[in-house]
Design an enzyme around this catalytic site. Structure first.
Site, PDB file in Angstrom:
ATOM      1  N   GLU A 118      28.079   1.355  15.321  1.00 23.85           N
ATOM      2  CA  GLU A 118      28.420   0.010  15.157  1.00 23.85           C
ATOM      3  C   GLU A 118      28.738  -0.127  13.169  1.00 23.85           C
ATOM      4  OE1 GLU A 118      28.710  -2.112  19.153  1.00 23.85           O
ATOM      5  OE2 GLU A 118      30.222  -3.172  17.543  1.00 23.85           O
ATOM      6  N   ASP A 137      36.558  -7.425  23.743  1.00 25.57           N
ATOM      7  CA  ASP A 137      35.097  -7.328  22.739  1.00 25.57           C
ATOM      8  C   ASP A 137      34.118  -8.674  23.539  1.00 25.57           C
ATOM      9  OD1 ASP A 137      34.958  -4.741  20.348  1.00 25.57           O
ATOM     10  OD2 ASP A 137      33.147  -5.961  21.867  1.00 25.57           O
TER      11      ASP A 137
HETATM   12  C1  GLC Z   1      30.442  -3.854  21.902  1.00 23.65           C
HETATM   13  C2  GLC Z   1      31.328  -2.519  20.764  1.00 23.65           C
HETATM   14  C3  GLC Z   1      33.083  -2.435  22.144  1.00 23.65           C
HETATM   15  C4  GLC Z   1      31.702  -2.077  23.495  1.00 23.65           C
HETATM   16  C5  GLC Z   1      31.351  -3.430  23.428  1.00 23.65           C
HETATM   17  C6  GLC Z   1      29.988  -3.463  25.069  1.00 23.65           C
HETATM   18  O1  GLC Z   1      30.208  -4.377  20.707  1.00 23.65           O
HETATM   19  O2  GLC Z   1      33.192  -3.370  19.980  1.00 23.65           O
HETATM   20  O3  GLC Z   1      33.295  -1.091  21.884  1.00 23.65           O
HETATM   21  O4  GLC Z   1      32.435  -1.152  24.410  1.00 23.65           O
HETATM   22  O5  GLC Z   1      31.132  -4.688  22.302  1.00 23.65           O
HETATM   23  O6  GLC Z   1      29.401  -2.950  24.897  1.00 23.65           O
END
Ligand code: GLC
Length: 589
Positions: free
Chosen positions: A490, A296
């Site tokens: 988030e 991530d």
């Molecule tokens: C974010 C998220 C993830 C996402 C990634 C790219 O922090 O946790 O779900 O796909 O970054 O945007």
């Protein structure tokens, strides 16, 4: 004559046989390409960079970058479909200027439609789709998302989120289908089938990426960011982890998932990005996952130790591609140093690159690396919107219907609509829409609830809009109050107490004094505190975060369709031992 015909047929068959036999298998193509690659080219394939950090797109060529993403807030300044296609193709152009011409794999969070693109169809977020329990419909929504994503040259979506959320105070609850692992497994698999179609090579198909592996939805309150939930610690036995949180990945792999995103969270104190047992021994060996694992966003930098230790630990644990996403030169140089100093074996690098190259061959990227501009005209089309409208309809849960006040008649003399969210596409869509957090306002094309009400009622019906609930007309027969949560994503949505916005509550307190029948429409990303509204309202519809097609709500409100939605989460009150409505609850007409 017959002899000639026979000999011609034999020659023809031999040619066909030779053609197919000379067609290399994907494994052979991967090995052949891998054998030609330098260490720099291999490490480049393992490097994913966010487009906003590639001010000089030629760096894709200089550093052999294997993947580019547009995270929450990255993309063209004017996010029209054509500008997106030009934006993506520009990075691809430089990738194809490299010695081995290995195309990039471009990724985006198309999590409820390709919602970062202006005028794309925005579907209900997963919590609403969970209430449909309709895997065929969810697969159809995903297929449309795939078309509206691949048309721009983007062949990878970081979805479906298959979190099995156990605490609705988490800001990512709406990205989850349900608290129930079986329902998450069923619908997560439907998205994978919809994204990937019959073949990944199909120009409409995109690579799915079930996320976030594993246990992201089970973190303990108080262990996350700001001492809340997001990116926290999931403290449960391995048996519970497997039964609740691992199950959706077993289904995902069976349904062809070829990429999986690793979770920021920890399991019993060990960061997932460093958990070799779960990433390699369980996922890759026991479950035979043969795709690649992507980290991530900047997640490896949350691991213990200095940057070199973080890089070595995450790659050795089983991460194949790192979403750096910013300082890619530092990552590349550090990983190279780890290999040259024996901290990361070349066999691990080769395994990661094999997995990545295989998926690129499966996607047909080498043959078709650029956007198929013919598809762009399908983006946001009427038939796509019709499917989204059906998804909205089937996601709606009727929580209360006193004296059968619902469905409303289309021939009422006067309806008063209150609440700014009634005329706000941004509030209807929620997070991950145009931008990371989403935002209120007229941010993309769609039909607001107010517009849908005006289109639904008879031409003799008067519709008054009073955003703040003042000056309610005396002759209004019913008040439709649209309230809910502000858009968030988030950890920005983590909360001690899920509830509607304070400003919306003030509007309700004002209209409660009107002594008129009130129909409450909730635009929320999770169950919120509504106990005090139950005896002051006649009807309550929960529309979750329905996306752009507001007419799906009025289809139910005015009875063109009967409500089918059933809660995919228990509707808890502040007292975790008491619920307002049970899992599976939902009224019909
Ligand atoms: C974010 C998220 C993830 C996402 C990634 C790219 O922090 O946790 O779900 O796909 O970054 O945007």
């Amino acid at each position: 004559m017959i002899k000639k015909l026979l000999s011609f047929l034999i020659v023809l068959l031999l040619c066909i046989a030779f053609t197919f036999s000379s067609e290399e298998s994907i494994e052979e193509k991967v090995e052949k390409l891998l054998s030609q690659m330098t260490l720099e080219e291999k490490i480049g394939q393992m490097t994913q960079v966010d487009s906003s950090y590639l001010s000089d797109p030629e760096d894709v060529k200089r550093y052999f970058i294997g993947s580019v993403l547009s995270g929450g807030n990255s993309g063209p300044s004017n996010p029209t479909p054509k500008n997106w296609a030009d934006y993506v193709d520009r990075f691809q152009y430089y990738a194809l200027q490299t010695r081995l011409k290995i195309p990039i794999l471009y990724g985006i969070d198309a999590v409820h439609g390709n919602a970062k693109v202006y005028s794309a169809v925005v579907f209900p977020h997963n919590i609403g789709l969970g209430c449909t329990r309709n895997e065929k419909l969810v697969e159809e929504c995903a297929r449309i998302t795939a078309i509206e994503t691949s048309s721009l040259g983007i062949r990878w979506s970081f979805a479906p989120c298959v979190a099995v959320v156990q605490d609705i105070r988490w800001g990512r609850t709406y990205e989850s289908f349900s608290e129930n692992s079986d329902l998450v497994s069923l619908l997560g698999s439907a998205v994978i089938r919809g994204f990937q179609g019959e073949s990944l090579k199909n120009k409409y198909s995109i690579l799915a990426c079930p996320k976030h592996f594993v246990g992201d939805g089970g973190t303990r309150f108080g262990t996350g960011i700001n001492r809340l939930l997001d990116q926290g610690d999931t403290r449960i036995s391995e048996k519970e982890l497997r039964e609740i949180h691992l199950k959706p990945y077993v289904y995902a792999i069976k349904n062809g998932a070829k990429s999986i995103m690793v979770s920021f969270s920890s399991w019993n104190g060990v960061k997932m990005h460093a958990n070799k047992y779960l990433l390699t021994d369980v996922l890759k060996k026991e479950l035979k996952f043969d795709g690649f694992l992507v980290s991530d966003w900047k997640a490896i930098e949350q691991l213990p130790g200095d940057y070199e230790s973080q890089v070595a630990m995450s790659i050795n644990a089983g991460i194949d591609m790192v979403m750096v996403p910013d300082d890619y030169v530092r990552f590349i140089n550090t990983l190279k140093s780890c290999v040259l100093r024996g901290k990361v074996p070349m066999s691990r690098i080769d395994d990661a690159v094999r997995r990545i190259l295989k998926v690129k061959f499966l996607l047909g990227l080498f043959e078709n690396p650029y956007a198929d501009r013919e598809l762009i005209k399908k983006l946001g089309s009427k038939d796509h919107r019709e499917v989204a409208r059906r998804a909205v309809r089937e996601s709606i849960v009727v929580l209360q219907n006193k004296n059968k006040v619902l469905p409303l008649s289309k021939n009422l003399k006067h309806v008063c609509v209150v609440g700014p969210k009634a005329n706000d596409i941004g509030s209807q869509c929620g997070g991950w829409t145009i931008s990371w957090q989403g935002q209120k306002g007229n941010i993309t094309l769609g039909t607001t609830i107010l517009e849908a009400i005006k289109k639904s009622v008879s031409k003799n019906t008067k519709v008054t809009f009073s955003p703040y609930g003042d000056n309610i007309p005396k002759d209004a027969e019913v008040i439709i109050a649209v309230v809910g949560e502000r858009p968030y994503a988030e950890f920005m949505g983590d909360t001690f107490k899920p509830e509607i916005e304070y400003s919306d509550d003030l509007i309700l307190q004002r209209v409660f004094k009107e002594k008129k029948p009130i129909i409450l429409i909730l635009l929320v990303g999770r169950p919120v505190e509504i106990e005090e509204y139950l005896d002051k309202t006649s009807g309550i519809l929960c529309a979750w975060l329905p996306g752009t097609e507001g007419e799906g709500i009025t289809d139910i409100l005015f009875g063109d369709f009967k409500p089918k939605g059933k809660l995919s989460f228990t509707w808890y009150t502040e007292d975790k031992n008491r619920f307002t409505f049970p899992y599976g609850y939902g009224l019909s007409y």
